[in-house]
Design a protein around this motif. Structure first.
Motif, mmCIF file in Angstrom:
data_model
loop_
_atom_site.group_PDB
_atom_site.id
_atom_site.type_symbol
_atom_site.label_atom_id
_atom_site.label_comp_id
_atom_site.label_asym_id
_atom_site.label_seq_id
_atom_site.Cartn_x
_atom_site.Cartn_y
_atom_site.Cartn_z
ATOM 1 N N ALA A 55 0.862 -1.178 0.000
ATOM 2 C CA ALA A 55 0.000 0.000 0.000
ATOM 3 C C ALA A 55 0.896 1.224 0.000
ATOM 4 C CB ALA A 55 -0.908 -0.001 1.219
ATOM 5 N N GLY A 56 0.572 2.207 -0.832
ATOM 6 C CA GLY A 56 1.404 3.396 -0.925
ATOM 7 C C GLY A 56 0.585 4.667 -0.896
ATOM 8 N N GLU A 57 1.244 5.751 -0.573
ATOM 9 C CA GLU A 57 0.624 7.071 -0.616
ATOM 10 C C GLU A 57 0.922 7.717 -1.964
ATOM 11 O OE1 GLU A 57 -1.277 8.298 1.747
ATOM 12 O OE2 GLU A 57 -0.982 6.548 3.038
ATOM 13 N N LEU A 58 0.051 8.628 -2.390
ATOM 14 C CA LEU A 58 0.330 9.360 -3.613
ATOM 15 C C LEU A 58 1.614 10.170 -3.459
ATOM 16 C CD1 LEU A 58 -3.159 10.761 -4.683
ATOM 17 C CD2 LEU A 58 -1.863 8.921 -5.773
ATOM 18 N N ALA A 59 2.508 10.029 -4.416
ATOM 19 C CA ALA A 59 3.748 10.793 -4.381
ATOM 20 C C ALA A 59 3.454 12.278 -4.611
ATOM 21 C CB ALA A 59 4.705 10.281 -5.457
ATOM 22 N N PRO A 60 4.327 13.156 -4.113
ATOM 23 C CA PRO A 60 4.126 14.580 -4.364
ATOM 24 C C PRO A 60 4.246 14.942 -5.835
ATOM 25 C CG PRO A 60 6.252 14.188 -3.313
ATOM 26 C CD PRO A 60 5.497 12.902 -3.261
ATOM 27 N N PHE A 61 4.830 14.055 -6.635
ATOM 28 C CA PHE A 61 4.858 14.217 -8.088
ATOM 29 C C PHE A 61 4.936 12.832 -8.705
ATOM 30 C CE2 PHE A 61 9.053 15.074 -6.261
ATOM 31 C CZ PHE A 61 9.831 14.089 -6.825
ATOM 32 N N LEU A 82 12.050 10.939 -3.990
ATOM 33 C CA LEU A 82 10.674 10.693 -3.604
ATOM 34 C C LEU A 82 10.612 10.043 -2.227
ATOM 35 C CD1 LEU A 82 9.338 9.259 -6.960
ATOM 36 C CD2 LEU A 82 8.429 11.272 -5.813
ATOM 37 N N PRO A 83 9.541 10.279 -1.460
ATOM 38 C CA PRO A 83 9.365 9.545 -0.203
ATOM 39 C C PRO A 83 9.372 8.046 -0.473
ATOM 40 C CG PRO A 83 7.784 11.345 -0.360
ATOM 41 C CD PRO A 83 8.455 11.251 -1.704
ATOM 42 N N PRO A 84 10.073 7.256 0.334
ATOM 43 C CA PRO A 84 10.205 5.823 0.034
ATOM 44 C C PRO A 84 8.896 5.047 0.085
ATOM 45 C CG PRO A 84 11.103 6.346 2.201
ATOM 46 C CD PRO A 84 10.826 7.654 1.530
ATOM 47 N N ASP A 85 7.877 5.578 0.786
ATOM 48 C CA ASP A 85 6.591 4.880 0.870
ATOM 49 C C ASP A 85 5.573 5.439 -0.131
ATOM 50 O OD1 ASP A 85 6.281 7.327 2.083
ATOM 51 O OD2 ASP A 85 5.140 6.574 3.803
ATOM 52 N N ASP A 118 3.810 5.930 -3.923
ATOM 53 C CA ASP A 118 3.499 4.963 -4.972
ATOM 54 C C ASP A 118 4.561 4.927 -6.061
ATOM 55 O OD1 ASP A 118 2.799 7.497 -5.912
ATOM 56 O OD2 ASP A 118 0.751 6.953 -6.452
ATOM 57 N N THR A 119 5.038 6.085 -6.487
ATOM 58 C CA THR A 119 6.044 6.129 -7.551
ATOM 59 C C THR A 119 7.332 5.439 -7.126
ATOM 60 O OG1 THR A 119 5.120 8.253 -8.264
ATOM 61 C CG2 THR A 119 7.271 7.650 -9.149
ATOM 62 N N ALA A 120 7.806 5.722 -5.912
ATOM 63 C CA ALA A 120 9.056 5.131 -5.422
ATOM 64 C C ALA A 120 8.923 3.624 -5.245
ATOM 65 C CB ALA A 120 9.466 5.789 -4.108
ATOM 66 N N LEU A 121 7.792 3.173 -4.750
ATOM 67 C CA LEU A 121 7.604 1.744 -4.521
ATOM 68 C C LEU A 121 7.583 0.965 -5.838
ATOM 69 C CD1 LEU A 121 4.946 1.883 -1.658
ATOM 70 C CD2 LEU A 121 7.277 0.957 -1.479
ATOM 71 N N VAL A 122 6.921 1.518 -6.853
ATOM 72 C CA VAL A 122 6.911 0.836 -8.149
ATOM 73 C C VAL A 122 8.314 0.787 -8.735
ATOM 74 C CG1 VAL A 122 6.050 0.908 -10.516
ATOM 75 C CG2 VAL A 122 4.504 1.390 -8.637
ATOM 76 N N GLU A 123 9.053 1.866 -8.611
ATOM 77 C CA GLU A 123 10.428 1.882 -9.113
ATOM 78 C C GLU A 123 11.286 0.838 -8.412
ATOM 79 O OE1 GLU A 123 11.817 5.868 -8.711
ATOM 80 O OE2 GLU A 123 10.725 6.601 -10.476
ATOM 81 N N ALA A 124 10.935 0.520 -7.149
ATOM 82 C CA ALA A 124 11.674 -0.497 -6.391
ATOM 83 C C ALA A 124 11.176 -1.911 -6.682
ATOM 84 C CB ALA A 124 11.562 -0.200 -4.897
ATOM 85 N N GLY A 125 10.182 -2.047 -7.553
ATOM 86 C CA GLY A 125 9.725 -3.369 -7.945
ATOM 87 C C GLY A 125 8.467 -3.862 -7.271
#
Length: 241
Positions: free
Chosen positions: A184-190, A216-219, A221-228
């Motif tokens: 589960a992730g939060e909306l990224a600021p961008f 990006l904040p590690p939690d 959505d964008t950062a989490l997808v980039e991490a796989g």
């Protein structure tokens, strides 16, 4: 479970075919109502539905889904949801599945996504919905089926969740065996991309999308997808109290 499948890339986009195929194989009753052509970036726009206006539509068939009721509508995806809710194409759907969009709908760019706009429109009409996107451009995406299988899983959650619940599902373009745990992730600021003026002349303005960059904040959505990680984000649209 009667599910409306729509998107913002047009009825014949590979992402819609993958999503509908996965849901059909899971045993759901489907109705496919999607735009005639690309309506990307349309958000929750519905166009002019005033007196005297009309919408062109035509029945269609998709390979492997010939048994599924399918329509191509000259309208953005939010209007496809409205039409289904108004029983223009049979009984009101129990749920809406929108996508699969090539290119991630993460961060604040979700406001402008027609894929997400369809899901938020469903929520405003009292229906639960999932909007699905996958990393990459349409020509390079390889794992549509992985995103489709995850969408089926989210639909199972939505069946048991309070109505309306809206989920944004964002998926890396990787084989299932290489995905990290669903988060589960939060909306990224961008988002993963941002708009930039590429050229301006006396009569022409060209705006393109370029990689965002930045930390990006590690939690998010964008950062989490980039991490796989495949990521689910709960969305709240405009609703009455």
């Amino acid at each position: 479970m009667r599910i409306l499948v729509t998107n913002d890339d047009g009825l014949h986009a590979p992402g819609l075919h993958a999503l509908a195929t996965a849901l059909d194989r899971a045993g759901h009753e489907l109705v496919l109502i999607a735009p005639e052509g690309d309506r990307s970036g349309s958000g929750a726009a519905i166009g002019n539905l005033g007196d005297g206006s009309y919408l062109r539509y035509r029945p269609a068939t998709l390979d492997g889904l010939e048994h599924v009721e399918t329509y191509e509508l000259d309208a953005p995806p939010a209007t496809c949801v409205f039409a289904a809710h108004l029983r223009a194409f049979g009984p009101v759907p129990d749920l809406v599945a929108s996508g699969i969009n090539p290119g991630l709908n993460t961060g604040r760019v979700t406001l402008h996504s027609g894929t997400v706009g369809a899901a938020l429109t469903a929520a405003s009409l009292g229906m639960s919905a999932v909007a699905v996107s996958i990393a990459g451009r349409e020509s390079s995406v390889r794992h549509w089926d992985v995103a489709g299988a995850l969408a089926v899983q989210v639909v199972e959650w939505l069946v048991a969740a309070p109505v309306p619940t809206t989920i944004n599902l964002s998926v890396p373009d990787r084989p299932a065996a290489e995905l990290r745990v669903l988060r589960a992730g939060e909306l990224a600021p961008f988002g993963a991309v941002r708009a930039e003026v590429l050229e301006r002349t006396d009569e022409r303005l060209e705006i393109g999308l370029v990689p965002t960059g930045g930390q990006l904040p590690p939690d998010s959505d964008t950062a989490l997808v980039e991490a796989g990680h495949p990521v689910v984000t709960a969305l709240t649209g405009i609703r009455g109290s």
